[in-house]
Write a protein that holds these residues in place. Structure first.
Motif, PDB file in Angstrom:
ATOM      1  N   ALA A  82      38.685  47.167  50.807  1.00 58.35           N
ATOM      2  CA  ALA A  82      38.228  48.420  50.194  1.00 58.35           C
ATOM      3  C   ALA A  82      37.393  48.191  48.935  1.00 58.35           C
ATOM      4  CB  ALA A  82      39.441  49.293  49.853  1.00 58.35           C
ATOM      5  N   ILE A  83      37.374  46.953  48.433  1.00 62.42           N
ATOM      6  CA  ILE A  83      36.698  46.711  47.155  1.00 62.42           C
ATOM      7  C   ILE A  83      35.411  45.921  47.389  1.00 62.42           C
ATOM      8  CG2 ILE A  83      36.938  45.728  44.835  1.00 62.42           C
ATOM      9  CD1 ILE A  83      39.969  45.900  45.269  1.00 62.42           C
ATOM     10  N   SER A  84      34.378  46.319  46.682  1.00 66.20           N
ATOM     11  CA  SER A  84      33.134  45.548  46.776  1.00 66.20           C
ATOM     12  C   SER A  84      32.547  45.344  45.392  1.00 66.20           C
ATOM     13  CB  SER A  84      32.138  46.239  47.703  1.00 66.20           C
ATOM     14  OG  SER A  84      32.003  47.586  47.324  1.00 66.20           O
ATOM     15  N   ILE A  85      31.675  44.339  45.325  1.00 62.84           N
ATOM     16  CA  ILE A  85      30.967  44.046  44.079  1.00 62.84           C
ATOM     17  C   ILE A  85      29.501  44.404  44.283  1.00 62.84           C
ATOM     18  CG2 ILE A  85      30.072  42.152  42.658  1.00 62.84           C
ATOM     19  CD1 ILE A  85      32.812  40.841  42.876  1.00 62.84           C
ATOM     20  N   VAL A  86      28.963  45.146  43.340  1.00 63.43           N
ATOM     21  CA  VAL A  86      27.546  45.483  43.378  1.00 63.43           C
ATOM     22  C   VAL A  86      26.895  44.717  42.238  1.00 63.43           C
ATOM     23  CG1 VAL A  86      25.932  47.414  43.535  1.00 63.43           C
ATOM     24  CG2 VAL A  86      28.368  47.795  43.922  1.00 63.43           C
ATOM     25  N   GLU A  87      25.932  43.892  42.568  1.00 69.66           N
ATOM     26  CA  GLU A  87      25.306  43.063  41.513  1.00 69.66           C
ATOM     27  C   GLU A  87      24.338  43.893  40.689  1.00 69.66           C
ATOM     28  OE1 GLU A  87      26.197  40.088  40.743  1.00 69.66           O
ATOM     29  OE2 GLU A  87      27.506  39.707  42.477  1.00 69.66           O
ATOM     30  N   GLY A 108      36.282  53.255  34.260  1.00 70.81           N
ATOM     31  CA  GLY A 108      34.971  53.581  33.692  1.00 70.81           C
ATOM     32  C   GLY A 108      33.901  53.576  34.771  1.00 70.81           C
ATOM     33  N   ASP A 109      32.787  52.927  34.466  1.00 80.03           N
ATOM     34  CA  ASP A 109      31.715  52.893  35.470  1.00 80.03           C
ATOM     35  C   ASP A 109      31.779  51.629  36.325  1.00 80.03           C
ATOM     36  OD1 ASP A 109      31.023  51.121  33.587  1.00 80.03           O
ATOM     37  OD2 ASP A 109      29.163  52.113  32.954  1.00 80.03           O
ATOM     38  N   GLY A 110      32.892  50.881  36.200  1.00 80.16           N
ATOM     39  CA  GLY A 110      33.081  49.715  37.066  1.00 80.16           C
ATOM     40  C   GLY A 110      32.386  48.449  36.585  1.00 80.16           C
ATOM     41  N   VAL A 111      31.742  48.525  35.418  1.00 83.18           N
ATOM     42  CA  VAL A 111      31.006  47.347  34.934  1.00 83.18           C
ATOM     43  C   VAL A 111      31.978  46.218  34.600  1.00 83.18           C
ATOM     44  CG1 VAL A 111      29.635  46.439  32.995  1.00 83.18           C
ATOM     45  CG2 VAL A 111      29.018  48.614  34.078  1.00 83.18           C
ATOM     46  N   VAL A 112      31.635  45.008  35.055  1.00 82.86           N
ATOM     47  CA  VAL A 112      32.493  43.842  34.862  1.00 82.86           C
ATOM     48  C   VAL A 112      31.879  42.949  33.787  1.00 82.86           C
ATOM     49  CG1 VAL A 112      33.492  41.819  35.996  1.00 82.86           C
ATOM     50  CG2 VAL A 112      33.162  43.945  37.288  1.00 82.86           C
ATOM     51  N   GLU A 113      32.598  42.772  32.684  1.00 81.76           N
ATOM     52  CA  GLU A 113      32.139  41.837  31.654  1.00 81.76           C
ATOM     53  C   GLU A 113      32.195  40.427  32.243  1.00 81.76           C
ATOM     54  OE1 GLU A 113      30.967  42.815  28.788  1.00 81.76           O
ATOM     55  OE2 GLU A 113      31.475  44.936  29.142  1.00 81.76           O
ATOM     56  N   PRO A 114      31.297  39.541  31.771  1.00 81.67           N
ATOM     57  CA  PRO A 114      31.231  38.201  32.374  1.00 81.67           C
ATOM     58  C   PRO A 114      32.574  37.463  32.419  1.00 81.67           C
ATOM     59  CG  PRO A 114      29.377  38.547  30.893  1.00 81.67           C
ATOM     60  CD  PRO A 114      30.247  39.764  30.774  1.00 81.67           C
ATOM     61  N   HIS A 115      33.411  37.632  31.378  1.00 83.58           N
ATOM     62  CA  HIS A 115      34.671  36.872  31.371  1.00 83.58           C
ATOM     63  C   HIS A 115      35.667  37.411  32.407  1.00 83.58           C
ATOM     64  CE1 HIS A 115      35.781  40.281  28.814  1.00 83.58           C
ATOM     65  NE2 HIS A 115      37.048  39.966  29.016  1.00 83.58           N
ATOM     66  N   LEU A 116      35.376  38.573  33.025  1.00 79.77           N
ATOM     67  CA  LEU A 116      36.269  39.119  34.047  1.00 79.77           C
ATOM     68  C   LEU A 116      35.707  38.962  35.468  1.00 79.77           C
ATOM     69  CD1 LEU A 116      37.379  42.387  32.212  1.00 79.77           C
ATOM     70  CD2 LEU A 116      38.771  40.339  32.610  1.00 79.77           C
ATOM     71  N   ALA A 117      34.588  38.248  35.584  1.00 77.53           N
ATOM     72  CA  ALA A 117      33.916  38.133  36.886  1.00 77.53           C
ATOM     73  C   ALA A 117      34.814  37.468  37.931  1.00 77.53           C
ATOM     74  CB  ALA A 117      32.614  37.355  36.738  1.00 77.53           C
ATOM     75  N   GLU A 118      35.556  36.434  37.510  1.00 78.79           N
ATOM     76  CA  GLU A 118      36.414  35.731  38.464  1.00 78.79           C
ATOM     77  C   GLU A 118      37.545  36.650  38.947  1.00 78.79           C
ATOM     78  OE1 GLU A 118      36.032  33.228  40.172  1.00 78.79           O
ATOM     79  OE2 GLU A 118      38.054  32.894  40.957  1.00 78.79           O
ATOM     80  N   LYS A 119      38.107  37.419  38.021  1.00 80.43           N
ATOM     81  CA  LYS A 119      39.155  38.369  38.405  1.00 80.43           C
ATOM     82  C   LYS A 119      38.611  39.414  39.377  1.00 80.43           C
ATOM     83  CE  LYS A 119      42.657  38.397  34.774  1.00 80.43           C
ATOM     84  NZ  LYS A 119      43.530  39.307  34.027  1.00 80.43           N
ATOM     85  N   ALA A 120      37.392  39.850  39.145  1.00 85.41           N
ATOM     86  CA  ALA A 120      36.779  40.833  40.049  1.00 85.41           C
ATOM     87  C   ALA A 120      36.658  40.241  41.450  1.00 85.41           C
ATOM     88  CB  ALA A 120      35.409  41.250  39.525  1.00 85.41           C
ATOM     89  N   ARG A 121      36.223  38.981  41.522  1.00 81.17           N
ATOM     90  CA  ARG A 121      36.068  38.337  42.833  1.00 81.17           C
ATOM     91  C   ARG A 121      37.422  38.175  43.524  1.00 81.17           C
ATOM     92  NH1 ARG A 121      30.988  36.267  41.036  1.00 81.17           N
ATOM     93  NH2 ARG A 121      31.872  34.955  39.412  1.00 81.17           N
ATOM     94  N   LEU A 122      38.452  37.858  42.746  1.00 81.81           N
ATOM     95  CA  LEU A 122      39.793  37.731  43.343  1.00 81.81           C
ATOM     96  C   LEU A 122      40.302  39.083  43.850  1.00 81.81           C
ATOM     97  CD1 LEU A 122      41.709  35.200  41.049  1.00 81.81           C
ATOM     98  CD2 LEU A 122      41.039  34.911  43.443  1.00 81.81           C
ATOM     99  N   ALA A 123      40.009  40.133  43.129  1.00 76.38           N
ATOM    100  CA  ALA A 123      40.442  41.466  43.572  1.00 76.38           C
ATOM    101  C   ALA A 123      39.799  41.801  44.920  1.00 76.38           C
ATOM    102  CB  ALA A 123      40.082  42.516  42.524  1.00 76.38           C
ATOM    103  N   VAL A 124      38.515  41.482  45.046  1.00 74.86           N
ATOM    104  CA  VAL A 124      37.817  41.718  46.314  1.00 74.86           C
ATOM    105  C   VAL A 124      38.468  40.882  47.427  1.00 74.86           C
ATOM    106  CG1 VAL A 124      35.635  41.398  47.552  1.00 74.86           C
ATOM    107  CG2 VAL A 124      35.623  42.281  45.206  1.00 74.86           C
ATOM    108  N   ALA A 125      38.732  39.615  47.117  1.00 76.99           N
ATOM    109  CA  ALA A 125      39.202  38.679  48.146  1.00 76.99           C
ATOM    110  C   ALA A 125      40.650  38.921  48.560  1.00 76.99           C
ATOM    111  CB  ALA A 125      39.053  37.239  47.643  1.00 76.99           C
ATOM    112  N   ASN A 126      41.399  39.691  47.779  1.00 78.40           N
ATOM    113  CA  ASN A 126      42.807  39.909  48.093  1.00 78.40           C
ATOM    114  C   ASN A 126      43.104  41.294  48.635  1.00 78.40           C
ATOM    115  OD1 ASN A 126      44.695  37.540  47.346  1.00 78.40           O
ATOM    116  ND2 ASN A 126      43.176  37.570  45.719  1.00 78.40           N
ATOM    117  N   CYS A 127      42.109  42.163  48.697  1.00 79.73           N
ATOM    118  CA  CYS A 127      42.386  43.520  49.174  1.00 79.73           C
ATOM    119  C   CYS A 127      42.606  43.506  50.687  1.00 79.73           C
ATOM    120  CB  CYS A 127      41.231  44.462  48.842  1.00 79.73           C
ATOM    121  SG  CYS A 127      41.534  46.116  49.537  1.00 79.73           S
ATOM    122  N   PRO A 128      43.824  43.871  51.132  1.00 78.78           N
ATOM    123  CA  PRO A 128      44.103  43.809  52.578  1.00 78.78           C
ATOM    124  C   PRO A 128      43.246  44.772  53.395  1.00 78.78           C
ATOM    125  CG  PRO A 128      46.147  44.026  51.303  1.00 78.78           C
ATOM    126  CD  PRO A 128      45.003  44.283  50.364  1.00 78.78           C
TER     127      PRO A 128
END
Lengths: 413, 64
Positions: free
Chosen positions: B59-64, B36-56
């Motif tokens: 390539a992934i970033s979080i836009v607040e 979709g448009d990449g919006v992260v629901e609050p309950h998925l915020a931790e998963k989003a951060r893990l995805a960023v932290a594990n990308c070798p």
């Protein structure tokens, strides 16, 4: 088996810093200690062996070379006594002998895109039931024994069988494939003529299988490659054969090594083993940690032209090893890098490489590894290294146990 | 909070898709993109951060 009469042309290693040899049996056995020592003294080791070879051991340096296709070519990816530049008939860059792993930009991407869909996660996931069944059959065959070899009776058969099925090659030729893999990846320090013989045997086997697929087309990866096009033209038979060599060689003892190392960890770390038995939901996180800590694959590059790399005078056609397993143990990149933490959630490991040559088969390898560990643990919830028996590690760029005798202390059936 | 995948950096390691299939999908080539448009629901915020932290490939970033 085609296994060669093996006699290294090199003597014992006198210094890991200036005379290393990754085909010396003590290298893989002591790899973590060797990398740790080198990281502290010189981050780039060198040897005159193989016609001149470099070994950077930090994450930053490995990362830099993996991304630098301007100075480093993939034309040769297995360091051996024969260099691509020694072979006048070898297919030159940017294609190389086994595209796309031996290819450089811009050809690389076009060759890689042909194969990517066949190895995408959604295509690969469909193989899970068949892989699980295969693991269960292997386990059934060794169920009654008190001591089993988790490498030779279990791990090694999984990728061999899967890739044979994908390529449409005779599954009963598994031992032949393992012979080729050994000749290409382990028998690297022989007199150059012997190595050429092994490659001729491999080429002639592949040519025979390809001809059989031309004569009797079926729905498999071999016929897929025969029907594939690049730049609106069918792939040359040379390209088809080279890609098949890649698929056959690259997937076998890499995955076998990852499965074997993971089972070695569980045989030697009862707390982790019990934790995974009690909490299977931890498995995906644990698998990523096994991939980080026991990454099996070191790649290689060829120096394109003389190049000063951080003060190291690299010469044209020198080899450069890319030890992703060493990068994964670099304390500058990972907290507690030498500890295996099966609940490590932040784990940006490079087990499948970095940059444009990310392992094409990573989704398949990860699936085979997870299913193999799940099924082994489900059948044998308690096992340990067999007393009085010896674990034998591989030699060369792929690191993993080749013999892994374990004693079964509990079984579920 | 939104996640985005830099297509020029993604090499198809599939770590994000494995960690957070609610946020990422993969195309036929195995490359990842934000759903979709990449919006992260609050309950998925931790998963989003893990995805960023594990990308070798970072390539992934979080836009607040």
């Amino acid at each position: 088996m085609t296994t060669l009469d093996e006699k290294s042309i090199y003597g014992p290693v006198t210094s890991w810093k200036t005379d290393f040899d990754h085909a010396d049996p003590s290298y893989n056995e002591n790899a973590h200690e060797i990398w740790s020592e080198l990281r502290g003294t010189c981050p780039v080791a060198h040897t005159e062996r193989y016609g001149g070879t470099w070994l950077p051991v930090t994450h930053d340096l490995v990362h830099e070379i993996a991304y630098d296709t301007e100075h480093f070519s993939s034309r040769g990816v297995v360091v051996a006594t024969v260099k691509p530049s020694d072979l006048p008939d070898a297919i030159p860059a940017p294609i190389g002998g086994a595209p796309p792993i031996t290819s450089d930009p811009p050809f690389h991407q076009d060759a890689r895109r042909i194969l990517l869909p066949a190895f995408s996660p959604k295509t690969i996931d469909l193989w899970e039931p068949e892989i699980r069944l295969l693991c269960r059959e292997l386990i059934a065959d060794m169920k009654a024994a008190d001591v089993v070899d988790a490498a030779t009776q279990f791990a090694q058969h999984i990728p061999v069988n899967v890739i044979a099925r994908m390529l449409g090659f005779p599954p009963e030729d598994g031992a032949v494939f393992r012979g080729f893999v050994h000749d290409v990846l382990e028998a690297i320090n022989l007199e150059p003529g012997k190595r050429a013989e092994a490659f001729m045997a491999l080429d002639s086997y592949i040519a025979k299988q390809v001809q059989d697929h031309i004569d009797n087309p079926r729905d498999d990866l071999t016929n897929f490659l025969l029907n594939a096009k690049i730049y609106d033209q069918p792939l040359s038979l040379q390209h088809v054969g080279g890609s098949i060599i890649l698929l056959l060689i690259a997937g076998i003892d890499t995955t076998w090594s990852a499965i074997g190392s993971s089972l070695w960890h569980l045989a030697t770390n009862p707390v982790d083993r019990r934790r995974l038995v009690d909490n299977p939901a931890l498995m995906p996180t644990a698998i990523e940690e096994f991939l980080r800590a026991y990454a099996p694959v070191t790649m290689a590059r060829v120096v394109k032209d003389d190049y000063n790399f951080h003060g190291n005078e690299m010469k044209q056609n020198d080899w450069v090893l890319l030890p992703f397993p060493a990068a994964n143990r670099d304390p500058e990149e990972f907290e507690n890098a030498d500890q295996v933490l099966i609940d490590r959630e932040v784990n940006r490991h490079a087990a499948f490489g970095l940059g444009i040559h990310r392992c094409l088969g990573s989704n398949l390898a990860r699936l085979e590894l997870r299913v193999a560990v799940e099924e082994f643990l489900a059948a044998f919830p308690d096992f340990e290294l067999a007393p009085d028996e010896v674990v034998k590690w591989s030699v060369g760029q792929i690191r993993g146990p080749r013999e892994l005798p374990v004693r079964i202390n509990a079984r579920t059936l | 909070m939104k996640v985005q995948v830099d297509q020029s950096k993604c090499q198809g390691h599939n770590r994000c898709y494995a960690i957070a299939p609610e946020l990422f999908d993969v195309d036929d080539m195995g490359n990842a993109f934000a759903i979709g448009d990449g919006v992260v629901e609050p309950h998925l915020a931790e998963k989003a951060r893990l995805a960023v932290a594990n990308c070798p490939e970072y390539a992934i970033s979080i836009v607040e």
